[in-house]
Every structure is written in structure tokens, then in C-alpha cells.
Write a protein that holds these residues in place. Structure first.
Motif, short mmCIF file in Angstrom:
data_model
loop_
_atom_site.label_atom_id
_atom_site.label_comp_id
_atom_site.label_asym_id
_atom_site.label_seq_id
_atom_site.Cartn_x
_atom_site.Cartn_y
_atom_site.Cartn_z
N TYR A 154 -26.53 71.57 60.75
CA TYR A 154 -25.80 72.71 60.20
C TYR A 154 -26.75 73.88 59.97
CZ TYR A 154 -21.57 69.97 59.59
OH TYR A 154 -20.46 69.21 59.83
N GLU B 181 -22.12 74.57 63.05
CA GLU B 181 -22.67 73.25 63.34
C GLU B 181 -23.35 73.35 64.70
OE1 GLU B 181 -21.50 68.53 63.55
OE2 GLU B 181 -19.90 70.03 63.62
N LEU C 169 -21.51 69.02 55.62
CA LEU C 169 -20.98 70.38 55.53
C LEU C 169 -20.85 70.81 54.08
CD1 LEU C 169 -19.82 72.93 56.78
CD2 LEU C 169 -17.57 71.80 56.87
#
Length: 398
Positions: free
Chosen positions: A230, A251, A87
Motif C-alpha cells: 500500500y 495498492e 488497508l
């Protein structure tokens, strides 16, 4: 610019894509040649298929613009490797994107590159690494510019194809971009790839003849990293005299089905909300927050990126005596100088000679039933133009 090598002095070739001057703010009168050109245009006409008078042009090629923009803040991508969490890595890629999205003020446009034209540059970074970039015009109609950015030390390879569709609409011009871009980040032998649907957003130039002109990025710009799951989606729009951007980071979730044909990635709820202004500040929000009040919401925001905090690096180009045939800096040198000198008649003559030479080269290839020989890029089975040799910079003498 002067570089002292041994006992000789080499003059680096000049690109006006990162050298400023009076020509940038020169107003275009709608009388004379400009009026004759504009009023002969038809609504919906494709401007990539006609020769644009020099009075409407910047003194450099689109390829020069691509190399300058690709290199000026590429150092922000170095941060991707510093994060263990996927992330955080995609956030670093998003930061590079939004930090590169400046507010536009396009009084003039760059030249349309001719087939086989190329341009190269490099940035020498403070950490001792070097980022190289090369762009080549690989097709004439539709016009496609292929480019590659490479930094070996930081494991960065960026490849893109820019296809521009420029259309006139009576009092506005739209620029639609196609082609896509891939960002490969390699660390410890593992490569992570971010696939973008386009290299830059679309653009709208409003009130080109009458009214107060404004230029803005528009439309969507999405990208995905399938190996981590992602995805980021960004939207650009003009609102209250500002070019705004907003979007989300999601996600993706993979749902397994007994029927193999139904296996698919399904977008989960957004993890991060993004809001900002091109050429200004961009903030992150918690998308699950139920706060509606603007003042309270402002207290919840986190500054993500301030455009003005990041320096625009200026590329280094080959010295003038090392420029090859069909290099943008040598090919358009006399056109650019004439535009800077405000000698539009001479600029149009020089530009016409370059365009006529291109027509003759294309005609000769068609008569011989041959493909035009490109130096640096080749088309893959998917139709994407990819760099032939990843060590392309070794073929360029800087």
C-alpha cells in the motif's frame, strides 16, 4: 511545573515550544536592526548559513519543535495495531499524519540547533505506556536533525532525519525538507515499516516584507509500506486563503517478468481519495465515483479526521537539575528568556556566544582530523542517521 518526589521538589525544565505567551504574536518592525538585516539579504540566499537576529526568532530550538510535534499526537499511531486489514492500518497512519498537519502562522522561526545539541521528552499515556522521543543535531552544513520516537508497549519505533533548506526570495521564504522518516510497527513479533520520503511537507512563507503575510505547507508527501503493497500520496497547496491537502491511497501490484531487471511494482488504480484542510476536517471519497456536482459529491464524503477532535499532549522534560551539557533546554535558556522579555540585545549576545563556541568545537575537530562525537545517533551505510541504542530513554533522567 512541579513534581513531588519523596521529600524533595524537582522543577521540570521549561520549553516554550508548548508554552504560549505574548511573544508569539509580537510584530516585527522592518525598521532598525530588522531592516538592516533584511535589506542585506540577496534573493536565493541560504538562510541556514547565516546568523539570524533574535528579533526574528522564537524562544526555542528546532529540536524542541521536533520533539513536541513528534509526541503531541503519537497516541493516534496506537490504532494501527488494532486492525487486521493492511488497508485499515495504512489509513491509521494517514490519520496520524493529517491530524498533525496544523495550519501554520510563523511570525518567527526557531533557533538553528548547534552541532551535538540534543533534546528529549516523553508522554505518559492513560493506558500506562510511555512514549519517549529524542532529537540530536548530527550535522552542521547541511543542517540535519535526527530523531527517534519509541513506545515499547505499542511496538512503535519512529526514526527521522530532517534536513531544512531555507531560502530567501525577496518577499518570500521557502523551506524545503529532505531526509525521510521510517515508522516501524511491531505486533506478535512481526514488524511493518512505513517509509516516508520526508518528515513534513515543504513550507512557503509569502509576503514576509510587504503585503499580507501567509504561511502554508506545499508540495508532495508520499509514503509506502512495501510488505503490504500500500502507498499513500498527499499534496499540500494554498487555495482560496486555505491550506488544502488532497491525495490517494493505492495498492501496488507486482508484475513478474521473465527478465529479472524488469520486475517492478506498478501502481494500481486508487482505492481511496482524500481531501481536507490543514487544521480542519479531512474527508474520504470513493475515487471511482463519477459524481461531478459539488453538492452531490459532498453527500458521498465520509469524515475521516477532524483536527480539533484530537488533543495535543504536552511532553514531560527532565528536571532542571538533571539536564546534561548541550541539552537544548539548558543551552538556550538565557537566549529564550531574553526573547520572552523582549530584550533582543541580550538575546543576540547570548546567541552569539553559543554560535562562537560551536565554531571553536568544529575547528578543533577539523584540526585533529576527527569526526564530531555524537551521543545518540550514528550514520548507516545508506546515509540515514539511526539511533545507536533503542533503549536510549534509559540514558535520560526524567
Amino acid at each position: 511545573f512541579f513534581f513531588f518526589l519523596s521529600f524533595s521538589t524537582c522543577i521540570m525544565a521549561l520549553s516554550y515550544s508548548n508554552n504560549h505567551g505574548e511573544w508569539e504574536n509580537r510584530k516585527i518592525s522592518i525598521w532598525g536592526a530588522a531592516k538592516a538585516f533584511i535589506f542585506n539579504l540577496k534573493s536565493g540566499q541560504d538562510l541556514t548559513k547565516i546568523s539570524i537576529p533574535a528579533i526574528f526568532l522564537r524562544p526555542y530550538s528546532i529540536l524542541e519543535e521536533i520533539v513536541t510535534r513528534s509526541l503531541q499526537k503519537v497516541y493516534l499511531l496506537f490504532d494501527v495495531q488494532n486492525h487486521d486489514e493492511p488497508l485499515e492500518r495504512i489509513k491509521a497512519v494517514v490519520k496520524w499524519l493529517v491530524a498533525s498537519a496544523k495550519a501554520e502562522d510563523m511570525n518567527h522561526k526557531p533557533y538553528n540547533p548547534v552541532l551535538g545539541e540534543f533534546h528529549a521528552g516523553k508522554i505518559e499515556h492513560e493506558d500506562g505506556s510511555t512514549t519517549y522521543c529524542i532529537a540530536e543535531q548530527v550535522t552542521h552544513h547541511p543542517p540535519c536533525s535526527a530523531f527517534c520516537v519509541y513506545n515499547e508497549q505499542h511496538g512503535i519505533k519512529l526514526e527521522g532525519n530532517w534536513i531544512f533548506d531555507v531560502t530567501f526570495h525577496t518577499n518570500s521564504v521557502t523551506v524545503k525538507t529532505l531526509g525521510g522518516m521510517k515508522i516501524h510497527i511491531t505486533k506478535d513479533g512481526q514488524t511493518e515499516t512505513y517509509v516516508l520520503e520526508k518528515g513534513v511537507p515543504d513550507m512557503l512563507i509569502q509576503n514576509v516584507i510587504f503585503g499580507t503575510k501567509y504561511v502554508c505547507w506545499t508540495g508532495n508527501m508520499d509514503f509506502i509500506c512495501e510488505s503490504t503493497g500500500y502507498r499513500c500520496e498527499l499534496e499540500f497547496q494554498w487555495h482560496n486563503k486555505s491550506n488544502l491537502l488532497n491525495g490517494y491511497i493505492h495498492e501496488l501490484e507486482f508484475y513478474d517478468s521473465e527478465d529479472e531487471d524488469e520486475d517492478q511494482l506498478v501502481e494500481a488504480l486508487p482505492l481511496i481519495e482524500i481531501e481536507g484542510k490543514c487544521g480542519g476536517q479531512t474527508y474520504l471519497f470513493d475515487p471511482t465515483s463519477k459524481t461531478k456536482n459539488k453538492k452531490k459529491r459532498k453527500k458521498e464524503q465520509t469524515l475521516f479526521c477532524d483536527f480539533n477532535d484530537y488533543e495535543c499532549k504536552v511532553p514531560i522534560y527532565p528536571s532542571e537539575d538533571k539536564l546534561k551539557e548541550f541539552s537544548s533546554l539548558s543551552l538556550w535558556k538565557h537566549v529564550g528568556q531574553a526573547i520572552v522579555d523582549n530584550d533582543m540585545a541580550e538575546a543576540d549576545i547570548q546567541k552569539g556566544m553559543i554560535e562562537e563556541d560551536q565554531r571553536e568545537r568544529i575547528k578543533q575537530c577539523e584540526e585533529n582530523n576527527e569526526e564530531y562525537p555524537l551521543q545518540y545517533f550514528e550514520q548507516t551505510e545508506t546515509g540515514f542517521w539511526s539511533i545507536k541504542d533503542p533503549q536510549f530513554h534509559e540514558q535520560i533522567e526524567f
